[in-house]
Design an enzyme around this catalytic site. Structure first.
Site, PDB file in Angstrom:
ATOM      1  N   SER A   1       0.629  -1.183  -0.062  1.00  0.00           N
ATOM      2  CA  SER A   1       0.032   0.084   0.061  1.00  0.00           C
ATOM      3  C   SER A   1       1.083   1.175  -0.027  1.00  0.00           C
ATOM      4  CB  SER A   1      -0.945   0.135   1.152  1.00  0.00           C
ATOM      5  OG  SER A   1      -1.528   1.411   1.269  1.00  0.00           O
TER       6      SER A   1
ATOM      7  N   ARG B   1       2.014   9.139  -7.579  1.00  0.00           N
ATOM      8  CA  ARG B   1       2.350   7.857  -8.285  1.00  0.00           C
ATOM      9  C   ARG B   1       3.182   7.913  -9.496  1.00  0.00           C
ATOM     10  NH1 ARG B   1      -2.947   4.031  -6.619  1.00  0.00           N
ATOM     11  NH2 ARG B   1      -2.604   4.213  -4.305  1.00  0.00           N
TER      12      ARG B   1
ATOM     13  N   GLU C   1     -14.306   1.985 -11.943  1.00  0.00           N
ATOM     14  CA  GLU C   1     -12.958   2.053 -12.878  1.00  0.00           C
ATOM     15  C   GLU C   1     -13.345   1.867 -14.283  1.00  0.00           C
ATOM     16  OE1 GLU C   1      -8.250  -0.078 -12.754  1.00  0.00           O
ATOM     17  OE2 GLU C   1     -10.025  -1.010 -11.448  1.00  0.00           O
TER      18      GLU C   1
ATOM     19  N   ARG D   1      -4.374   8.570 -11.119  1.00  0.00           N
ATOM     20  CA  ARG D   1      -5.308   8.719 -10.127  1.00  0.00           C
ATOM     21  C   ARG D   1      -4.190   8.809  -8.630  1.00  0.00           C
ATOM     22  NH1 ARG D   1      -6.587   5.153  -6.301  1.00  0.00           N
ATOM     23  NH2 ARG D   1      -5.488   3.333  -7.212  1.00  0.00           N
TER      24      ARG D   1
END
Length: 638
Positions: free
Chosen positions: A284, A331, A426, A436
């Site tokens: 995570s 990310r 999604e 995202r």
């Protein structure tokens, strides 16, 4: 065909409330006359099915798992965003909206994102009322932590099992409606096609995965809640059953596929350890709250144990390059930074494809007990897979395919350009732009299912005569015959290569040419090779067994056949978009420091691709993106 996004007029902060007020309603007695088909039972599907049934609609819900509890939403670990501002650190609906638009590199539709931020507040109240065991502070209030792309703590969580707990909440609501008889559940049932009657989606074709029976189901509207297409890359963090079939078959029937090149690479996954692997495991992003990412400064140190590398010989590269956000950089940026380090020869672990995520400082500051309370199940999972304890030495991580921001094009009502076909979660393209933000997937799935579709489905249904189309219509017979013919074709090839071998070859090709970095030469090569591989698949794949019983190889073959077609559109979209933005990084378009270089003048649009029957020549439809509240700017986290 012109794209009408149906965005309401008025100030951004008032669009959703105005739209709800202006939307047509259906009285409770009449709702019982309508049948809604829901494909998928993850967070979007379960929440939509349960909420629509509670409103009075007759719902049929389909999932290919043996239970809705096994939907891939259960794998989400870190948390769900909401603009509650419980930490009093400056969060607000507008800030969550801003962070999401910026995080998506200004390639999302503003109105949808603002609605998502507004509804985030209601989601937490809904889930807490359902009994979702969110983490709490000592005084009893709900706890929050941070995720990438944000400088506030807005992520609610249940240790590292947030997706599981939220899905159990939605599943309990769904079970209540199943018991009432307002939802009929079809487990172990896969959707094979959408049935279109007079230009409207009026049903689906399914295959019973236990008996092999192919059946048709009619309804007044169809909701696709079938997740993303990340498994086109073969190795990803998705469950092995995740696929593109539902959305791709809808695309072949006329629904536009938007922004397929926007695939997200997650920076914290356990690195590939061998050719035997069929999937990757996510660690995570929440771990980056307490873990520090680093790599050796010198390639000569890469073979040493991490404790043998002194502090001055470590490069905490995210903290160095992005001081404002540090280890919580978004990310896409964090993933490319890890790749850059490894490409320089400073990666660690087998093949030099890994960097360290180090918890030593946090354990020293907060104690191992506290870190275990926050992330214990993630540390346990890591140790079971790698044989190493992250309490004693740093985790090794590397980026991997995770989420897909592209999906079927939808308007503000979540309806595709194919009337009657709504797309949630999604499976649609609308909320995340080109990247995202962490902890926003659960937010979108539940917002779409609990709060958006119950309002936006009515304006379509009031234009339809309930039950006017049944499975006796000729279009259902035609779709059934096509499904049987496709199944027979797969079974009769009797080639020499397994389905998995084709999937692996396709996935590695797409990862290599259209993964973390893309360029014209690589994409052109992929677009030449994919049709060749597809032709070989249809001439040399072997699918044992029959279609008259359970046959997992037949299931996989159908899904891989769709990936073979979809992969070409993915690479075409990436080749067409001559810019870098978010997860779409064209190496020809970057600033001198390696950051993504957008071209707002020419590419500030959603690319909605129309199926023509010729996979090499789809039609590009453009939805121009306008920004009223968040001004276009070079995206910086420094």
């Amino acid at each position: 065909m012109p794209l009408d996004s149906k965005i309401p007029s008025g100030p951004m902060a008032e669009k959703w409330s105005k739209h709800k007020q202006d939307s047509k309603l259906i009285n409770p007695k009449n709702k019982r006359k309508y049948t809604v088909l829901v494909v998928g039972s993850g967070l979007a599907g379960s929440s939509a099915a349960a909420t629509l049934a509670e409103l009075g609609y007759q719902v049929k819900c389909f999932c290919f798992q043996d239970s809705p509890r096994r939907a891939h939403s259960i794998a989400a670990q870190g948390g769900i965003n909401a603009a509650k501002n419980y930490q009093n650190d400056g969060d607000s609906v507008h800030r969550l909206f801003y962070d999401t638009v910026k995080g998506g590199d200004f390639r999302a539709r503003e109105a949808n994102v603002h609605r998502l931020a507004e509804e985030s507040i209601n989601i937490i109240d809904q889930c807490a009322a359902q009994g979702v065991p969110f983490a709490r502070e000592y005084g009893g209030g709900l706890a929050n932590r941070s995720f990438g792309g944000a400088q506030v703590s807005r992520t609610f969580y249940a240790r590292g099992q947030t997706g599981q707990q939220l899905l159990l909440g939605a599943y309990s609501a769904l079970n209540k409606e199943i018991a009432r008889g307002s939802v009929k559940m079809y487990p172990r049932t896969e959707m094979l096609d959408v049935v279109v009657v007079d230009g409207h989606a009026k049903g689906i074709i399914t295959r019973d995965l236990v008996t092999g029976k192919i059946e048709s189901h009619a309804g007044d509207t169809v909701l696709l809640c079938s997740g993303g297409y990340g498994n086109v890359f073969y190795l990803s963090t998705n469950a092995m059953g995740c696929n593109v079939t539902a959305t791709w078959r809808a695309h072949r029937k006329g629904a536009y596929f938007a922004n397929p090149c926007y695939t997200q690479i997650h920076p914290t996954c356990i690195p590939v350890s061998g050719d035997y692997q069929s999937k990757l495991t996510l660690m995570s992003e929440s771990l980056r709250n307490d873990g520090r990412v680093w790599a050796p400064k010198n390639a000569a140190d890469c073979g040493k144990a991490p404790h043998e590398i002194p502090e001055e010989a470590r490069d905490y590269y995210l903290e160095r390059k992005y001081p404002s956000f540090g280890n919580l950089a978004p990310r896409d940026i964090s993933s490319r930074a890890a790749k850059e380090v490894c490409d320089e020869g400073r990666g660690v672990g087998p093949g030099g494809r890994g960097v360290y995520l180090d918890f030593a400082e946090s354990i020293q500051q907060f104690s191992q007990k506290t870190i275990a309370e926050r992330y214990g199940n993630l540390f346990d999972m890591y140790e079971r897979i790698t044989g190493e304890s992250a309490y004693k030495q740093p985790m090794r991580i590397y980026p991997a395919v995770h989420y897909t921001m592209g999906g079927l094009w939808v308007d503000y009502n979540l309806m595709s350009n194919l009337p009657g076909l709504h797309v949630l979660g999604e499976a649609n393209f609308s909320d995340h732009g080109a990247n995202r933000l962490g902890a926003s997937a659960l937010m979108q799935g539940l917002a779409d299912g609990y709060f958006v579709i119950p309002t936006t489905i009515a304006p379509y249904l009031v234009t339809q005569s309930p039950g006017s189309v049944t499975t006796s219509h000729p279009e259902f017979k035609k779709a059934l015959e096509e499904a049987h013919a496709r199944t027979s074709r797969l079974l009769n090839i009797k080639g020499k290569r397994s389905v998995d071998s084709f999937h692996r070859e396709l996935g590695l090709l797409v990862w290599d040419k259209c993964g973390m970095a893309r360029d014209r030469a690589g994409l052109t090569e992929a677009l030449q090779r994919i049709p060749e591989l597809r032709e070989e698949f249809w001439n040399n794949v072997t699918v044992p067994g029959s279609g008259e019983a359970a046959n997992p190889e037949l299931e996989k073959a159908g899904r891989v056949a769709d990936f073979m077609e979809f992969a070409e559109l993915l690479c075409l979209d990436a080749l067409n978009r001559e810019e870098s933005c978010g997860g779409h990084f064209r190496t020809e378009h970057q600033y001198p420091d390696g950051e993504a270089k957008r071209d707002d003048e020419n590419y500030s649009y959603a690319a909605a691709w129309e199926y023509t029957g010729d996979l090499a020549n789809p039609i590009l439809n453009k939805e121009q993106l306008t920004f009223e509240e968040v001004h276009l700017a070079v995206r910086s986290y420094k």
